[in-house]
Scaffold this motif. Structure first.
Motif, PDB file in Angstrom:
ATOM      1  N   ALA A 118       0.847  -1.203   0.000  1.00 17.39           N
ATOM      2  CA  ALA A 118       0.000   0.000   0.000  1.00 17.39           C
ATOM      3  C   ALA A 118       0.876   1.243   0.000  1.00 17.39           C
ATOM      4  O   ALA A 118       0.843   2.065   0.918  1.00 17.39           O
ATOM      5  CB  ALA A 118      -0.937  -0.013   1.199  1.00 17.39           C
ATOM      6  N   GLU A 119       1.669   1.370  -1.046  1.00 21.80           N
ATOM      7  CA  GLU A 119       2.589   2.500  -1.176  1.00 21.80           C
ATOM      8  C   GLU A 119       2.060   3.452  -2.239  1.00 21.80           C
ATOM      9  O   GLU A 119       1.652   3.021  -3.315  1.00 21.80           O
ATOM     10  CB  GLU A 119       3.989   2.002  -1.536  1.00 21.80           C
ATOM     11  N   LYS A 120       2.066   4.730  -1.942  1.00 25.56           N
ATOM     12  CA  LYS A 120       1.447   5.726  -2.826  1.00 25.56           C
ATOM     13  C   LYS A 120       2.398   6.183  -3.928  1.00 25.56           C
ATOM     14  O   LYS A 120       2.646   7.365  -4.112  1.00 25.56           O
ATOM     15  CB  LYS A 120       0.944   6.906  -2.001  1.00 25.56           C
ATOM     16  N   HIS A 121       2.933   5.199  -4.627  1.00 28.06           N
ATOM     17  CA  HIS A 121       3.836   5.501  -5.726  1.00 28.06           C
ATOM     18  C   HIS A 121       3.035   5.688  -7.016  1.00 28.06           C
ATOM     19  O   HIS A 121       1.978   5.100  -7.193  1.00 28.06           O
ATOM     20  CB  HIS A 121       4.833   4.363  -5.933  1.00 28.06           C
ATOM     21  N   GLU A 122       3.567   6.492  -7.890  1.00 29.03           N
ATOM     22  CA  GLU A 122       3.011   6.633  -9.235  1.00 29.03           C
ATOM     23  C   GLU A 122       4.196   6.748 -10.187  1.00 29.03           C
ATOM     24  O   GLU A 122       4.502   7.814 -10.713  1.00 29.03           O
ATOM     25  CB  GLU A 122       2.102   7.856  -9.322  1.00 29.03           C
ATOM     26  N   THR A 123       4.896   5.615 -10.349  1.00 27.11           N
ATOM     27  CA  THR A 123       6.115   5.598 -11.153  1.00 27.11           C
ATOM     28  C   THR A 123       6.045   4.438 -12.151  1.00 27.11           C
ATOM     29  O   THR A 123       5.206   3.547 -12.026  1.00 27.11           O
ATOM     30  CB  THR A 123       7.362   5.398 -10.258  1.00 27.11           C
ATOM     31  N   PRO A 124       6.936   4.427 -13.145  1.00 25.34           N
ATOM     32  CA  PRO A 124       6.952   3.327 -14.122  1.00 25.34           C
ATOM     33  C   PRO A 124       7.463   2.016 -13.547  1.00 25.34           C
ATOM     34  O   PRO A 124       7.508   1.012 -14.257  1.00 25.34           O
ATOM     35  CB  PRO A 124       7.909   3.849 -15.209  1.00 25.34           C
ATOM     36  N   ARG A 125       7.848   1.982 -12.260  1.00 28.87           N
ATOM     37  CA  ARG A 125       8.468   0.791 -11.678  1.00 28.87           C
ATOM     38  C   ARG A 125       7.666   0.176 -10.538  1.00 28.87           C
ATOM     39  O   ARG A 125       8.105  -0.804  -9.942  1.00 28.87           O
ATOM     40  CB  ARG A 125       9.880   1.130 -11.193  1.00 28.87           C
ATOM     41  N   HIS A 126       6.516   0.744 -10.207  1.00 30.46           N
ATOM     42  CA  HIS A 126       5.767   0.277  -9.042  1.00 30.46           C
ATOM     43  C   HIS A 126       4.366  -0.218  -9.398  1.00 30.46           C
ATOM     44  O   HIS A 126       3.673   0.378 -10.222  1.00 30.46           O
ATOM     45  CB  HIS A 126       5.639   1.393  -7.998  1.00 30.46           C
ATOM     46  N   LEU A 127       3.976  -1.299  -8.725  1.00 30.79           N
ATOM     47  CA  LEU A 127       2.612  -1.806  -8.720  1.00 30.79           C
ATOM     48  C   LEU A 127       2.208  -2.032  -7.266  1.00 30.79           C
ATOM     49  O   LEU A 127       3.051  -2.369  -6.434  1.00 30.79           O
ATOM     50  CB  LEU A 127       2.519  -3.140  -9.470  1.00 30.79           C
ATOM     51  N   ASN A 128       0.939  -1.877  -6.975  1.00 29.19           N
ATOM     52  CA  ASN A 128       0.482  -2.147  -5.615  1.00 29.19           C
ATOM     53  C   ASN A 128       0.101  -3.615  -5.418  1.00 29.19           C
ATOM     54  O   ASN A 128       0.037  -4.094  -4.283  1.00 29.19           O
ATOM     55  CB  ASN A 128      -0.702  -1.249  -5.268  1.00 29.19           C
ATOM     56  N   GLU A 129      -0.147  -4.306  -6.502  1.00 30.62           N
ATOM     57  CA  GLU A 129      -0.325  -5.762  -6.485  1.00 30.62           C
ATOM     58  C   GLU A 129       0.605  -6.317  -7.545  1.00 30.62           C
ATOM     59  O   GLU A 129       0.549  -5.903  -8.705  1.00 30.62           O
ATOM     60  CB  GLU A 129      -1.775  -6.132  -6.808  1.00 30.62           C
ATOM     61  N   TYR A 130       1.467  -7.247  -7.157  1.00 27.86           N
ATOM     62  CA  TYR A 130       2.416  -7.788  -8.117  1.00 27.86           C
ATOM     63  C   TYR A 130       2.656  -9.264  -7.831  1.00 27.86           C
ATOM     64  O   TYR A 130       2.292  -9.783  -6.764  1.00 27.86           O
ATOM     65  CB  TYR A 130       3.737  -7.008  -8.074  1.00 27.86           C
ATOM     66  N   VAL A 131       3.255  -9.948  -8.793  1.00 25.24           N
ATOM     67  CA  VAL A 131       3.573 -11.365  -8.638  1.00 25.24           C
ATOM     68  C   VAL A 131       5.008 -11.490  -8.152  1.00 25.24           C
ATOM     69  O   VAL A 131       5.934 -10.966  -8.786  1.00 25.24           O
ATOM     70  CB  VAL A 131       3.388 -12.127  -9.962  1.00 25.24           C
ATOM     71  N   SER A 132       5.168 -12.171  -7.037  1.00 26.23           N
ATOM     72  CA  SER A 132       6.484 -12.325  -6.427  1.00 26.23           C
ATOM     73  C   SER A 132       6.924 -13.785  -6.495  1.00 26.23           C
ATOM     74  O   SER A 132       6.173 -14.693  -6.138  1.00 26.23           O
ATOM     75  CB  SER A 132       6.431 -11.869  -4.964  1.00 26.23           C
ATOM     76  N   PHE A 133       8.129 -13.984  -6.985  1.00 26.09           N
ATOM     77  CA  PHE A 133       8.761 -15.309  -6.989  1.00 26.09           C
ATOM     78  C   PHE A 133       9.673 -15.360  -5.776  1.00 26.09           C
ATOM     79  O   PHE A 133      10.699 -14.693  -5.726  1.00 26.09           O
ATOM     80  CB  PHE A 133       9.542 -15.513  -8.290  1.00 26.09           C
ATOM     81  N   ASP A 134       9.277 -16.116  -4.770  1.00 21.31           N
ATOM     82  CA  ASP A 134       9.985 -16.145  -3.487  1.00 21.31           C
ATOM     83  C   ASP A 134      10.722 -17.456  -3.294  1.00 21.31           C
ATOM     84  O   ASP A 134      10.163 -18.540  -3.533  1.00 21.31           O
ATOM     85  CB  ASP A 134       8.998 -15.937  -2.347  1.00 21.31           C
ATOM     86  N   VAL A 135      11.955 -17.347  -2.827  1.00 19.67           N
ATOM     87  CA  VAL A 135      12.835 -18.498  -2.613  1.00 19.67           C
ATOM     88  C   VAL A 135      13.354 -18.462  -1.181  1.00 19.67           C
ATOM     89  O   VAL A 135      13.688 -17.386  -0.664  1.00 19.67           O
ATOM     90  CB  VAL A 135      14.038 -18.453  -3.585  1.00 19.67           C
ATOM     91  N   GLU A 136      13.413 -19.612  -0.540  1.00 18.30           N
ATOM     92  CA  GLU A 136      14.032 -19.705   0.787  1.00 18.30           C
ATOM     93  C   GLU A 136      14.731 -21.056   0.882  1.00 18.30           C
ATOM     94  O   GLU A 136      14.165 -22.083   0.489  1.00 18.30           O
ATOM     95  CB  GLU A 136      12.988 -19.564   1.889  1.00 18.30           C
ATOM     96  N   MET A 137      15.968 -21.064   1.380  1.00 15.21           N
ATOM     97  CA  MET A 137      16.742 -22.299   1.438  1.00 15.21           C
ATOM     98  C   MET A 137      17.597 -22.357   2.694  1.00 15.21           C
ATOM     99  O   MET A 137      18.120 -21.338   3.160  1.00 15.21           O
ATOM    100  CB  MET A 137      17.617 -22.444   0.190  1.00 15.21           C
ATOM    101  N   ALA A 138      17.699 -23.554   3.243  1.00 11.14           N
ATOM    102  CA  ALA A 138      18.439 -23.772   4.494  1.00 11.14           C
ATOM    103  C   ALA A 138      19.893 -24.114   4.223  1.00 11.14           C
ATOM    104  O   ALA A 138      20.274 -24.482   3.112  1.00 11.14           O
ATOM    105  CB  ALA A 138      17.780 -24.894   5.287  1.00 11.14           C
ATOM    106  N   PHE A 139      20.676 -23.984   5.279  1.00 10.17           N
ATOM    107  CA  PHE A 139      22.079 -24.389   5.304  1.00 10.17           C
ATOM    108  C   PHE A 139      22.930 -23.640   4.285  1.00 10.17           C
ATOM    109  O   PHE A 139      23.689 -24.231   3.512  1.00 10.17           O
ATOM    110  CB  PHE A 139      22.204 -25.908   5.140  1.00 10.17           C
ATOM    111  N   ILE A 140      22.761 -22.320   4.269  1.00 10.72           N
ATOM    112  CA  ILE A 140      23.660 -21.457   3.519  1.00 10.72           C
ATOM    113  C   ILE A 140      24.613 -20.803   4.511  1.00 10.72           C
ATOM    114  O   ILE A 140      24.378 -20.817   5.723  1.00 10.72           O
ATOM    115  CB  ILE A 140      22.899 -20.376   2.726  1.00 10.72           C
TER     116      ILE A 140
END
Length: 423
Positions: free
Chosen positions: A203-225
């Motif tokens: 919920a950020e009040k941006h109005e730029t060519p690089r921001h969306l308020n709803e976007y698709v995120s590819f999230d990664v998490e890994m153990a033992f690094i």
């Protein structure tokens, strides 16, 4: 049996059936040409008379395939029978079969249900589909488990700012900014390696060519690094795979957008620059001291990388603690964290996380937080959490930079920003 438009050239001399949309009509009097469009491409239909149908009407054609080198695919279909499956109203609000470059982005998005039919716009989402497929296939090949976590959260555990509130029966809840804490819980469950591709909300009040308020995120998490550099190496592997899959499966679209994708060797050359050094480089490039790496700085350092390394990307690591979330693993006054800047835009943020309970307890006061305020999250660390870390890639931003789009909203089929909640 239906044949796709792009495969009609495999059936010369045969009678076939094609289905799709009327993309273009040319009436030459004694003969009429219809260009039919389906998901695979276009094919030309030859008729003796004008069927008096409007553009975008959905039709079924049965006819003989003959060679015509001037037609799409080098063939055309002599119509034997035409069936109207769904008529289209005349006077389209925007022209689907023309170049839409002269239309404003607002005009394209205001007529989104129709503009999506434009083949070049549709190709954006074919590319994005292949990106998603490549991301998922690579993660499964690396023994990651795919998870789906809740997007409704009871409190703003990542700091509480920039949250959308939602009425949930008799209480107020929030839309999740990321699956961060759920990822950590699943890693600690013993899965060790997890990923998720899903929506996130800011919920950020941006109005730029690089921001969306709803976007698709590819999230990664890994153990033992051990450090964030393990994650950087892993992301390089992901990017190599994505780029290679796009070259193999979408070369015709990449050519249409006149874009180039880094080779595996070039991805290996993406430099890793500490945050403090990156600021010095940007300061030297712009001719004055910079205190923050802003969007202009991201563009400048990618130009520097292209000149110095022949690549348009930089990994910036070792961010100061005050510039990273509370859960980021400290390294003195710095952190084991990083951003990936690709073609002048941050597409990734990540790092190693704090995994020790006592270290978390010592860290929280620095950020004005308490264990009580984090609720169940603290149980992850209290009852044994392995060293771990992860990152997130914004899928629309990656799509934007792969195709050279001017605005990230172009990479979302139905973008959501401060002003737009429809269609």
């Amino acid at each position: 049996m239906r044949v796709l438009a792009s495969e009609a050239n495999k059936h010369v001399g045969e009678t076939i059936e094609v289905k799709g949309w009327i993309h273009r009509i040319r009436d030459l009097g004694q003969v009429v040409f219809i260009v039919l469009r389906d998901r695979s491409g276009e094919v030309q239909i030859v008729l003796d008379n004008n069927p008096e149908l409007s553009l975008e009407s959905v039709i079924k054609i049965e006819g003989n395939v003959i060679i015509n080198e001037k037609s799409p695919g080098g063939v055309e279909i002599e119509c034997k029978d035409l069936t109207l499956l769904a008529p289209a109203a005349p006077n389209l609000p925007i022209s689907v079969n023309q170049n839409l470059d002269k239309l404003s982005l607002d005009a394209i998005l205001d007529n989104r249900m129709i503009s999506l039919r434009n083949t070049k716009i549709r190709d954006i989402f074919l590319i994005q589909s292949n990106i998603l497929k490549a991301l998922s296939s690579y993660m499964h090949s690396q023994d990651f488990s795919e998870i789906k976590t809740s997007k409704l959260i009871g409190s703003g555990t990542e700091g509480g700012t920039g949250l959308f509130s939602v009425e949930y029966f008799d209480e107020k809840v929030f839309l999740a900014q990321s699956p961060q804490f759920y990822k950590q819980a699943m890693v600690s469950s013993g899965l060790e390696r997890v990923f998720e591709i899903s929506h996130a909300y800011r919920a950020e009040k941006h109005e730029t060519p690089r921001h969306l308020n709803e976007y698709v995120s590819f999230d990664v998490e890994m153990a033992f690094i051990e450090t964030e550099k393990d994650l950087i190496d892993f992301e390089k592997g992901i990017l190599k795979h994505v780029f290679e899959e796009l070259r193999a499966n979408c070369s015709h679209i990449l050519e249409k957008f006149d874009t180039y994708l880094p080779t595996a060797d070039e991805v290996d050359k993406f430099p890793i620059i500490e945050h403090s050094e990156a600021k010095k480089i940007i300061s030297k490039e712009v001719g004055h001291r910079v205190f923050e790496i802003n969007p202009e700085g991201e563009r400048v350092i990618c130009e520097w990388a292209k000149r110095e390394y022949g690549v348009e990307a930089v990994f910036i690591n070792a961010f100061p603690r005050k510039k990273r979330p509370f859960y980021t693993f400290p390294d003195g006054l710095k952190t084991m964290s990083f951003d990936c800047i690709f073609r002048g835009l941050e597409i990734t943020t990540g790092g190693r996380r704090i995994n020790e309970y006592n270290m978390m307890l010592e860290t929280l006061p620095r950020f004005g937080m308490t264990p009580e305020g984090l609720g169940d999250y603290m149980d992850i660390f209290k009852f044994g959490c392995p060293p771990h870390g992860g990152f997130a890639i914004g899928v629309e931003r990656l799509t934007q930079k792969i195709l050279g789009l001017s605005n990230v909203k172009e990479a979302s089929p139905f973008p959501r920003d401060r002003k737009r909640v429809k269609p």
